[in-house]
Write a protein that holds these residues in place. Structure first.
Motif, PDB file in Angstrom:
ATOM      1  N   LEU A 153       0.915  -1.170   0.024  1.00 25.39           N
ATOM      2  CA  LEU A 153       0.129   0.167  -0.041  1.00 25.39           C
ATOM      3  C   LEU A 153       0.699   1.103   0.136  1.00 25.39           C
ATOM      4  O   LEU A 153       0.605   2.257  -0.618  1.00 25.39           O
ATOM      5  CB  LEU A 153      -0.806  -0.155   1.326  1.00 25.39           C
ATOM      6  CG  LEU A 153      -2.144  -0.948   1.199  1.00 25.39           C
ATOM      7  CD1 LEU A 153      -2.974  -1.115   2.464  1.00 25.39           C
ATOM      8  CD2 LEU A 153      -3.042  -0.593   0.067  1.00 25.39           C
ATOM      9  N   SER A 154       1.947   1.321   0.945  1.00 24.66           N
ATOM     10  CA  SER A 154       2.769   2.488   0.896  1.00 24.66           C
ATOM     11  C   SER A 154       3.594   2.786  -0.451  1.00 24.66           C
ATOM     12  O   SER A 154       3.448   3.866  -0.899  1.00 24.66           O
ATOM     13  CB  SER A 154       3.772   2.305   1.844  1.00 24.66           C
ATOM     14  OG  SER A 154       4.889   3.160   1.898  1.00 24.66           O
ATOM     15  N   ALA A 155       4.050   1.626  -1.080  1.00 27.05           N
ATOM     16  CA  ALA A 155       4.415   1.895  -2.427  1.00 27.05           C
ATOM     17  C   ALA A 155       3.680   2.534  -3.321  1.00 27.05           C
ATOM     18  O   ALA A 155       4.108   3.196  -4.284  1.00 27.05           O
ATOM     19  CB  ALA A 155       5.121   0.406  -2.990  1.00 27.05           C
ATOM     20  N   LEU A 156       2.392   1.722  -3.615  1.00 30.19           N
ATOM     21  CA  LEU A 156       1.396   2.075  -4.707  1.00 30.19           C
ATOM     22  C   LEU A 156       0.871   3.685  -4.504  1.00 30.19           C
ATOM     23  O   LEU A 156       0.744   4.322  -5.355  1.00 30.19           O
ATOM     24  CB  LEU A 156       0.301   1.173  -4.539  1.00 30.19           C
ATOM     25  CG  LEU A 156       0.694  -0.375  -5.262  1.00 30.19           C
ATOM     26  CD1 LEU A 156      -0.539  -1.284  -4.917  1.00 30.19           C
ATOM     27  CD2 LEU A 156       1.341  -0.124  -6.690  1.00 30.19           C
ATOM     28  N   ARG A 157       0.740   4.063  -2.946  1.00 31.39           N
ATOM     29  CA  ARG A 157       0.394   5.227  -2.688  1.00 31.39           C
ATOM     30  C   ARG A 157       1.339   6.378  -3.229  1.00 31.39           C
ATOM     31  O   ARG A 157       0.814   7.532  -3.722  1.00 31.39           O
ATOM     32  CB  ARG A 157      -0.018   5.419  -1.148  1.00 31.39           C
ATOM     33  CG  ARG A 157      -1.200   4.844  -0.833  1.00 31.39           C
ATOM     34  CD  ARG A 157      -1.276   4.866   0.852  1.00 31.39           C
ATOM     35  NE  ARG A 157      -2.288   4.082   1.399  1.00 31.39           N
ATOM     36  CZ  ARG A 157      -2.499   3.391   2.509  1.00 31.39           C
ATOM     37  NH1 ARG A 157      -1.461   3.556   3.406  1.00 31.39           N
ATOM     38  NH2 ARG A 157      -3.668   3.056   3.013  1.00 31.39           N
ATOM     39  N   LEU A 158       2.680   6.064  -3.078  1.00 32.95           N
ATOM     40  CA  LEU A 158       3.698   6.919  -3.606  1.00 32.95           C
ATOM     41  C   LEU A 158       3.560   6.838  -5.071  1.00 32.95           C
ATOM     42  O   LEU A 158       3.648   7.970  -5.938  1.00 32.95           O
ATOM     43  CB  LEU A 158       4.885   6.488  -3.081  1.00 32.95           C
ATOM     44  CG  LEU A 158       5.352   7.067  -1.579  1.00 32.95           C
ATOM     45  CD1 LEU A 158       6.417   6.342  -1.319  1.00 32.95           C
ATOM     46  CD2 LEU A 158       5.629   8.533  -1.892  1.00 32.95           C
ATOM     47  N   TRP A 159       3.518   5.633  -5.555  1.00 35.39           N
ATOM     48  CA  TRP A 159       3.341   5.751  -6.941  1.00 35.39           C
ATOM     49  C   TRP A 159       2.240   6.157  -7.762  1.00 35.39           C
ATOM     50  O   TRP A 159       2.652   6.931  -8.890  1.00 35.39           O
ATOM     51  CB  TRP A 159       3.630   4.082  -7.298  1.00 35.39           C
ATOM     52  CG  TRP A 159       3.254   3.804  -8.962  1.00 35.39           C
ATOM     53  CD1 TRP A 159       4.159   3.901 -10.111  1.00 35.39           C
ATOM     54  CD2 TRP A 159       1.739   3.645  -9.629  1.00 35.39           C
ATOM     55  NE1 TRP A 159       3.403   3.811 -11.151  1.00 35.39           N
ATOM     56  CE2 TRP A 159       1.978   3.381 -10.957  1.00 35.39           C
ATOM     57  CE3 TRP A 159       0.692   3.233  -9.178  1.00 35.39           C
ATOM     58  CZ2 TRP A 159       1.200   3.079 -11.880  1.00 35.39           C
ATOM     59  CZ3 TRP A 159      -0.345   3.062  -9.864  1.00 35.39           C
ATOM     60  CH2 TRP A 159      -0.108   3.056 -11.209  1.00 35.39           C
TER      61      TRP A 159
END
Length: 469
Positions: free
Chosen positions: A320-326
């Motif tokens: 979730l953290s990675a996709l929110r930044l992406w």
């Protein structure tokens, strides 16, 4: 083997274990009803049809952390035990390039070759005659996993077993093993025994085989473990230097008659299948990886192995953290990075974009697989019925339901339908096929649960947006 003969050999093994000092009694006394048994005070050998088959049940109420079984060092099957043998000691010294597990596998075959004259013969009679680990999978069974990562894992396990056998062959020849113990099939059996049944010991990386202790069936670490100290003491068994014995403790409170379980460690279902030859319907440590774009990896510092979907369908914290930044414009990532890494939602729009992306990609993965959850469920049910059929006419009717996949199975095994109830080799192949279907079915259910979870989050955020307008 007829049941009476099996019972007699089991009784002989239990008596043999008792003489070695293996005991479920805290003071190692034999004051309970079976003076020739190492069990009966704390544990009893039972059969649990739905949870692992033969296992150990509680002979009385047990409290968490209570000692359930102790196995003295002298009763542990280790490489050190074999180094007392002059031939083994002289030969092993020339093969230190082999891994500790290769050494122990070769020693197991060496001792098996002694037959009834082996000190360990009563124990050997209790070992499985075959295993269903990934290294034993045929091409058909491997492809039945369907998922690319799982097929690759199976291929790697098969190649690894063959390579390790070739590397250890000269050692086994120097140990003068009989021809039947020099084969790849024998090697896979021995290495599977070591892989699936050894316990950790501090003085040898290969571990040890632990008579009676390896009757415990598996339970994954769960929420009952609140600290590292509890995990080490109450879940994992271990060698106790103070008393010179391998000790097993109750991982939770047990009522009399309940199965007493042991945690071997934290494994996904694919890892359980690879090393132990079984899967769990409910495994809290299972996970699914979905394909991510390269830019998703480069937009954050999370390791790839931390970005997955949990067994309950929820995306992992890192995913979730990675996709929110992406999903955040590149020029804004620095300003919101601390929020993403803390697990916070960045905005309703960002969160819905992330959930939509995960949901769409879960659907894409499912659509690319050759069968659906419904088809796998029917297939699994039918395979289970086939395993219990002994009538050729009924069998033929049942097999009509399996269609293409059964025809592929028949061709892969070079068999006629009637042979299903006759050939032990085919029965083992059916069991591995069943495991492959169980694994892929659970994999697909996790993806479906993830789609449901993402949809619920999107609906909830949409309702909040409507209320604020």
């Amino acid at each position: 083997m007829v049941p009476a003969e099996a019972d007699k050999k089991l009784e002989g093994f239990i008596e043999w274990a008792s003489k070695l000092g293996i005991s479920d009694s805290p003071n190692n006394s034999q004051s309970f009803s079976e003076p020739k048994s190492c069990l009966g005070y704390t544990l009893t050998l039972s059969y649990f049809a739905d949870t692992g088959g033969r296992g150990l049940g509680a002979a009385r109420d047990l409290k968490k952390g209570e000692l359930a079984l102790s196995v003295p060092k002298s009763a542990l099957f280790t490489k050190d035990w074999f180094l007392k043998d002059e031939l083994v000691s002289s030969v092993v010294s020339n093969h230190y390039s082999l891994s500790p597990t290769q050494m122990l596998s070769a020693c197991l075959l060496y001792e098996m070759g002694k037959g009834k004259s082996s000190f360990w013969y009563p124990y050997f009679l209790q070992l499985p005659r075959s295993y269903e680990i990934l290294a034993t999978f045929s091409e058909f069974e491997k492809q039945a996993l369907q998922v690319e990562d799982a097929i690759w894992t199976a291929e790697k396990a098969i190649s690894k077993a063959e390579l390790e056998w070739k590397e250890a062959l000269s050692l086994m020849q120097e140990l003068k093993l009989k021809p039947q113990f020099l084969t790849l099939r024998a090697w896979i059996w021995a290495s599977a025994t070591i892989s699936s049944r050894t316990m950790h010991i501090p003085w040898d990386e290969a571990g040890c085989l632990c008579p009676v202790g390896d009757f415990f069936n598996y339970a994954p670490p769960g929420e009952e473990s609140n600290s590292l100290e509890e995990i080490e003491r109450f879940i994992d068994a271990g060698f106790n230097e103070d008393i010179g014995a391998y000790c097993f403790y109750a991982r939770q409170n047990y009522k009399r008659g309940e199965q007493v379980l042991l945690s071997y460690g934290t494994y996904t279902n694919l890892e359980l299948l690879e090393h132990y030859g079984f899967v769990l319907n409910e495994n809290p440590n299972d996970k699914v990886f979905i394909p991510l774009e390269l830019t998703m990896y480069s937009s954050n510092s999370w390791p790839r192995e931390s970005m997955y979907i949990h067994q309950d369908g929820k995306p992992s914290f890192a995913l979730l953290s990675a996709l929110r930044l992406w999903a955040t414009p590149h020029n804004q990532r620095r300003s919101v990075g601390h929020l993403a890494y803390s697990g916070s939602q960045l905005s309703a729009e960002n969160e819905m974009l992330v959930m939509n992306w995960i949901s769409q990609n879960c659907r894409a993965v499912l659509n690319n697989l050759p069968t659906t959850v419904q088809e796998d469920s029917l297939l699994l049910s039918t395979i289970g019925k086939i395993q219990n059929l002994h009538n050729g006419i009924e069998l033929r009717k049942m097999l009509d339901l399996l269609k293409d996949e059964f025809r592929a199975f028949s061709e892969a095994n070079g068999m006629e339908i009637a042979e299903l109830v006759l050939c032990g080799k085919t029965k083992r192949s059916i069991e591995r096929w069943k495991l492959a279907v169980q694994w892929r079915l659970r994999y697909k259910k996790i993806l479906i649960d993830c789609i449901t979870y993402c949809s619920e989050v999107i609906i909830s955020l949409s309702k909040k947006n409507d209320r604020t307008k």
